[in-house]
Write a protein that holds these residues in place. Structure first.
Motif, PDB file in Angstrom:
ATOM      1  N   GLY A  70       0.796  -0.992   0.065  1.00 16.87           N
ATOM      2  CA  GLY A  70      -0.095  -0.010   0.200  1.00 16.87           C
ATOM      3  C   GLY A  70       0.871   1.187  -0.032  1.00 16.87           C
ATOM      4  N   GLU A  71       0.650   2.147   0.971  1.00 14.00           N
ATOM      5  CA  GLU A  71       1.385   3.225   0.954  1.00 14.00           C
ATOM      6  C   GLU A  71       2.740   3.053   1.828  1.00 14.00           C
ATOM      7  N   ASN A  72       2.989   1.803   2.065  1.00 11.56           N
ATOM      8  CA  ASN A  72       4.158   1.531   2.960  1.00 11.56           C
ATOM      9  C   ASN A  72       5.105   0.634   2.143  1.00 11.56           C
ATOM     10  N   TYR A  73       6.529   0.540   2.755  1.00 12.14           N
ATOM     11  CA  TYR A  73       7.090  -0.650   2.450  1.00 12.14           C
ATOM     12  C   TYR A  73       7.196  -1.557   3.662  1.00 12.14           C
ATOM     13  N   LYS A  74       7.262  -2.834   3.467  1.00  5.33           N
ATOM     14  CA  LYS A  74       7.081  -3.862   4.582  1.00  5.33           C
ATOM     15  C   LYS A  74       8.515  -4.916   4.535  1.00  5.33           C
ATOM     16  N   ILE A  75       8.916  -5.074   5.617  1.00  4.50           N
ATOM     17  CA  ILE A  75      10.227  -6.049   5.815  1.00  4.50           C
ATOM     18  C   ILE A  75       9.833  -6.893   6.661  1.00  4.50           C
ATOM     19  N   THR A  76       9.987  -8.135   6.256  1.00 10.96           N
ATOM     20  CA  THR A  76       9.638  -9.444   7.246  1.00 10.96           C
ATOM     21  C   THR A  76      10.771 -10.090   7.255  1.00 10.96           C
ATOM     22  N   PHE A  77      11.241 -10.664   8.757  1.00 11.51           N
ATOM     23  CA  PHE A  77      12.138 -11.764   8.740  1.00 11.51           C
ATOM     24  C   PHE A  77      11.862 -12.836   9.690  1.00 11.51           C
ATOM     25  N   THR A  78      12.153 -14.081   9.369  1.00 13.68           N
ATOM     26  CA  THR A  78      11.897 -15.159  10.204  1.00 13.68           C
ATOM     27  C   THR A  78      13.116 -15.962  10.183  1.00 13.68           C
ATOM     28  N   PHE A  79      13.337 -16.730  11.597  1.00 13.09           N
ATOM     29  CA  PHE A  79      14.345 -17.438  11.575  1.00 13.09           C
ATOM     30  C   PHE A  79      14.082 -18.793  12.245  1.00 13.09           C
ATOM     31  N   LYS A  80      13.969 -19.846  11.672  1.00 12.24           N
ATOM     32  CA  LYS A  80      13.757 -21.196  12.594  1.00 12.24           C
ATOM     33  C   LYS A  80      14.556 -22.281  11.964  1.00 12.24           C
ATOM     34  N   ASP A  81      14.928 -23.224  12.923  1.00  8.60           N
ATOM     35  CA  ASP A  81      15.662 -24.339  12.615  1.00  8.60           C
ATOM     36  C   ASP A  81      16.919 -24.111  12.072  1.00  8.60           C
ATOM     37  N   GLY A  82      17.413 -22.713  12.280  1.00 12.01           N
ATOM     38  CA  GLY A  82      18.739 -22.340  11.672  1.00 12.01           C
ATOM     39  C   GLY A  82      18.684 -21.602  10.234  1.00 12.01           C
ATOM     40  N   LYS A  83      17.205 -21.704   9.812  1.00 13.64           N
ATOM     41  CA  LYS A  83      17.229 -21.188   8.561  1.00 13.64           C
ATOM     42  C   LYS A  83      16.422 -19.768   8.602  1.00 13.64           C
ATOM     43  N   PRO A  84      17.152 -18.636   7.870  1.00 10.63           N
ATOM     44  CA  PRO A  84      16.691 -17.311   7.834  1.00 10.63           C
ATOM     45  C   PRO A  84      15.905 -17.028   6.722  1.00 10.63           C
ATOM     46  N   LEU A  85      14.887 -16.507   6.693  1.00  7.71           N
ATOM     47  CA  LEU A  85      13.991 -16.060   5.566  1.00  7.71           C
ATOM     48  C   LEU A  85      13.703 -14.272   5.799  1.00  7.71           C
ATOM     49  N   LEU A  86      14.044 -13.764   4.501  1.00  5.71           N
ATOM     50  CA  LEU A  86      13.662 -12.390   4.489  1.00  5.71           C
ATOM     51  C   LEU A  86      12.386 -12.157   3.463  1.00  5.71           C
ATOM     52  N   ASN A  87      11.579 -11.563   3.982  1.00  7.14           N
ATOM     53  CA  ASN A  87      10.396 -11.631   2.815  1.00  7.14           C
ATOM     54  C   ASN A  87       9.887 -12.793   2.385  1.00  7.14           C
ATOM     55  N   GLY A  88      10.129 -13.776   3.082  1.00  6.71           N
ATOM     56  CA  GLY A  88       9.609 -15.247   2.782  1.00  6.71           C
ATOM     57  C   GLY A  88      10.287 -15.861   1.809  1.00  6.71           C
ATOM     58  N   LYS A  89      11.701 -15.238   1.350  1.00  9.93           N
ATOM     59  CA  LYS A  89      12.504 -16.033   0.736  1.00  9.93           C
ATOM     60  C   LYS A  89      14.047 -16.155   1.469  1.00  9.93           C
ATOM     61  N   PRO A  90      14.584 -17.283   1.006  1.00  9.04           N
ATOM     62  CA  PRO A  90      15.862 -17.520   1.814  1.00  9.04           C
ATOM     63  C   PRO A  90      16.780 -16.096   1.401  1.00  9.04           C
ATOM     64  N   LEU A  91      17.575 -16.028   2.688  1.00 10.83           N
ATOM     65  CA  LEU A  91      18.443 -14.550   2.767  1.00 10.83           C
ATOM     66  C   LEU A  91      19.588 -14.795   1.973  1.00 10.83           C
ATOM     67  N   ASP A  92      19.724 -13.912   1.008  1.00 11.30           N
ATOM     68  CA  ASP A  92      20.983 -13.725   0.207  1.00 11.30           C
ATOM     69  C   ASP A  92      21.778 -12.520   0.822  1.00 11.30           C
ATOM     70  N   SER A  93      23.040 -12.934   1.520  1.00 13.01           N
ATOM     71  CA  SER A  93      23.735 -11.576   2.063  1.00 13.01           C
ATOM     72  C   SER A  93      24.332 -10.854   0.940  1.00 13.01           C
ATOM     73  N   LYS A  94      24.553 -11.254  -0.268  1.00 12.90           N
ATOM     74  CA  LYS A  94      25.193 -10.494  -1.200  1.00 12.90           C
ATOM     75  C   LYS A  94      24.221  -9.607  -1.957  1.00 12.90           C
ATOM     76  N   LYS A  95      22.889  -9.711  -1.794  1.00 15.07           N
ATOM     77  CA  LYS A  95      21.977  -8.737  -2.384  1.00 15.07           C
ATOM     78  C   LYS A  95      21.483  -7.552  -1.117  1.00 15.07           C
ATOM     79  N   LEU A  96      22.242  -7.817   0.011  1.00 15.40           N
ATOM     80  CA  LEU A  96      21.698  -6.933   1.104  1.00 15.40           C
ATOM     81  C   LEU A  96      22.415  -5.504   1.031  1.00 15.40           C
ATOM     82  N   ARG A  97      22.664  -5.082  -0.245  1.00 19.25           N
ATOM     83  CA  ARG A  97      23.068  -3.577  -0.327  1.00 19.25           C
ATOM     84  C   ARG A  97      22.189  -2.801  -0.687  1.00 19.25           C
ATOM     85  N   LEU A  98      22.405  -1.413   0.034  1.00 16.95           N
ATOM     86  CA  LEU A  98      21.363  -0.640   0.122  1.00 16.95           C
ATOM     87  C   LEU A  98      21.200   0.059  -1.421  1.00 16.95           C
ATOM     88  N   PHE A  99      22.472  -0.026  -2.107  1.00 16.51           N
ATOM     89  CA  PHE A  99      22.200   0.644  -3.474  1.00 16.51           C
ATOM     90  C   PHE A  99      23.342   0.206  -4.298  1.00 16.51           C
TER      91      PHE A  99
END
Length: 607
Positions: A578-607
């Motif tokens: 909607g009028e916002n941006y949303k960030i979700t994060f889950t960690f379970k059984d040693g597996k991190p998920l960012l916005n419902g997808k496996p976390l890719d540290s290489k893509k965690l650049r702001l720009f």
């Protein structure tokens, strides 16, 4: 006839209290009293070496049985004369006949008077314990029988002359009693003072008496207070004996409320190890010990203004407050009010206005401090050579309570308006956090381990091993931590968030493998950011590589801002909502998920 006291067994509830009372009664060191109670509890028995008279032995037997001891009176094989120096009795027991005050002859009853016993709270009993009190024999004045005389009515003036000596004696008794009471109250005040220092030493500090001089109407005492990680304080106290503040009457303060003792203390804080803070003003504490109920303590510290190194100036308007607590310090309720504090340097200045601290705590299970506390600051102002700002209505609150064998805690941080100058006005801010299922016994063990580390009692590796075992025990209860509300109002809208974290120690034993904590950790979090706020953050951050070394970054155009945001979405750093941006994060059984997808540290650049 003389007898000796033998203790055969003990069935009380509080061994530490029994040791303290036995030590006081028989005038013996605490370690010897502890060994005596240990022997009695183990069935070996213990015998007081000195023989006592029958009356003394019966008095001691009655008192000891109330403490839970099984008492036997035995005849010594070669009984010397009974000791005159009878073991010291506490206020809950009848006083020994041999120990009489200077004014005891004024309160002596007739030979046939009997003692009456009534349950109730002892006048000087600490902790509200019930005890037996001995009733003072009443006066029963009787004039000798007058010889028979002719039936003649005596003149009234002669009747008055006969009654005058009786009235004079009665007046003398009353005056002597009033004169003797302060000294007797002074003896009780010494006991109260010793017990209060012992209570302080059981609550995270060490209190040590250095001198005590007992007088008639008042006494003088000196003691030191030391705490782990806190400066040492030296105190001088004037203890006014009850039942009334006679010295205050002389100064015109006609307070007729009776009390056990009034303690006026002056505390001097040592500045050793605190750097260049100069001399700290004296802290004044006036403590009232009433005949019954909670004690009260009024605390004050005068204003101070001083200059420190490097041109720093401190101007503080002092503090005042009042607290209420029982004699055993098992609870503490009250507040402190701090005057405005200003700290200035050549370039900067910070000012805190009207700080109020409040607490209502008590000692709960496992010896943990539970209850509530809060601190409120009316306004924090700050400035330097380039800008100035302020934060209004800052408040921190905390609360802990028992939930069965566990502890539950709540913490809250709030602010009002945050003014950074111009259009940069933020707030209010709300941050609420809760913790549940915290093992009370394990938390107490962790606290004791931390205290021993401060005192240097154990080596670091052994303490880390013990701490890990205690932490593993805490995780067995599945402790839960939750940021139940995160709200931050910005000029572009409200930033919101939520975090929930659970440590399920039933999945793995982390005491054997610390890295196993990743397998027992469950995290569920989300953050909601207004789109216009995200655009402002991206614009302020600038673009890498767009400025030469040592030069200021160029302002971003609307097109560049849109490109940067599109890249963040493409890299799954955030998703539109909607009028916002949303960030979700889950960690379970040693597996991190960012916005419902496996976390890719290489893509965690702001720009």
């Amino acid at each position: 006839m003389s007898v000796q006291i033998r203790l055969n067994s003990w069935s009380g509830d509080d061994k530490q209290d029994a040791v303290a009372r036995l030590s006081k009664m028989f005038k013996m060191p605490m370690d010897e009293a502890s060994n005596a109670v240990k022997d009695v509890s183990g069935g070996s028995g213990w015998k007081f070496g000195k023989p006592l008279s029958d009356s003394q032995a019966q008095t001691a037997k009655s008192y000891l049985e109330r403490l839970g001891f099984s008492v036997e009176l035995i005849s010594p094989q070669a009984a010397p004369a009974p000791v005159d120096d009878f073991p010291e009795q506490e206020s809950v027991s009848p006083p020994p006949k041999e120990k009489k005050s200077f004014f005891s002859f004024l309160f002596k009853g007739k030979k046939g008077d009997k003692k009456k016993e009534a349950p109730g709270k002892s006048l000087f009993g600490v902790g509200g314990a019930k005890a037996e009190e001995t009733e003072t024999p009443a006066f029963q004045e009787s004039a000798p029988a007058a010889p028979e005389a002719p039936a003649k009515k005596a003149p009234k003036s002669k009747d008055k002359a006969k009654s005058s000596p009786v009235a004079a004696v009665l007046l003398l008794v009353i005056l002597a009693a009033c004169a003797g009471l302060p000294y007797w109250f002074g003896m009780q005040a010494r006991t109260l003072f010793d017990e209060s220092l012992a209570s302080i030493s059981q609550h995270g500090m060490t209190a040590q008496m250095t001198s005590y001089e007992q007088g008639w109407l008042s006494s003088n005492a000196e003691f030191t207070l030391r705490g782990s990680g806190s400066p040492t304080m030296k105190a001088q106290s004037v203890i006014t004996h009850g039942p009334f503040a006679y010295a205050d009457w002389i100064q015109g303060d006609l307070n007729f409320k009776p009390f056990q003792a009034k303690i006026d203390s002056t505390l001097n804080v040592s500045t050793q190890g605190l750097g260049d803070v100069g001399k700290i003003p004296e802290i004044k504490v006036v403590t009232w010990a009433p005949l019954a109920g909670d004690w009260t303590a009024d605390v004050s510290m005068p204003p101070t203004k001083k200059k420190l190194d490097k041109g720093v100036e401190v101007d503080w308007q002092g503090l005042s407050g009042s607290f209420h607590f029982p004699a055993d310090l098992q609870a503490l309720k009250g507040d402190l009010s701090f005057g405005p504090l200003a700290i200035k340097s050549k370039k900067d200045e910070i000012r805190l206005d009207n700080i109020l601290y409040n607490q209502d705590i008590f000692t709960g299970q496992a010896g943990l401090n539970l209850g509530s506390g809060s601190m409120a600051i009316n306004k924090i102002s700050f400035s330097d050579s380039k800008a100035k700002g302020s934060v209004a209505d800052v408040k921190l609150t905390g609360m802990s309570k028992e939930e069965g064998p566990n502890i539950a805690s709540d913490f809250s941080f709030q602010t009002g308006k945050i003014d950074l100058g111009g259009e940069n006005v933020y707030g209010p801010t709300v941050f609420n956090m809760t913790a549940r299922n915290l093992d009370a016994l394990a938390l107490a063990q962790l606290g004791k381990l931390a205290e021993s580390q401060t005192s240097g009692g154990k080596n670091a590796s052994k303490m880390q091993e013990q701490a890990l075992k205690i932490f593993a025990q805490i995780t067995k209860k599945k402790p839960e931590f939750q940021v139940s509300r995160l709200s931050f109002q910005t000029p572009y809208g409200e930033v919101q968030g939520h975090v929930k974290m659970v440590l399920d120690g039933t999945k793995a034993d982390i005491s054997q493998n610390p890295f196993a904590v990743l397998t027992i950790l469950d995290v569920d979090a989300w953050l909601l950011l207004p789109k216009i706020f995200v655009g402002s953050v991206v614009s302020e951050s600038g673009l890498p590589g767009m400025s030469a070394k040592g030069k200021k970054s160029k302002p971003m155009s609307p097109k560049q801002i849109a490109q940067a945001i599109n890249k963040l979405e493409a890299n799954n750093v955030m998703v539109a909502d909607g009028e916002n941006y949303k960030i979700t994060f889950t960690f379970k059984d040693g597996k991190p998920l960012l916005n419902g997808k496996p976390l890719d540290s290489k893509k965690l650049r702001l720009f």
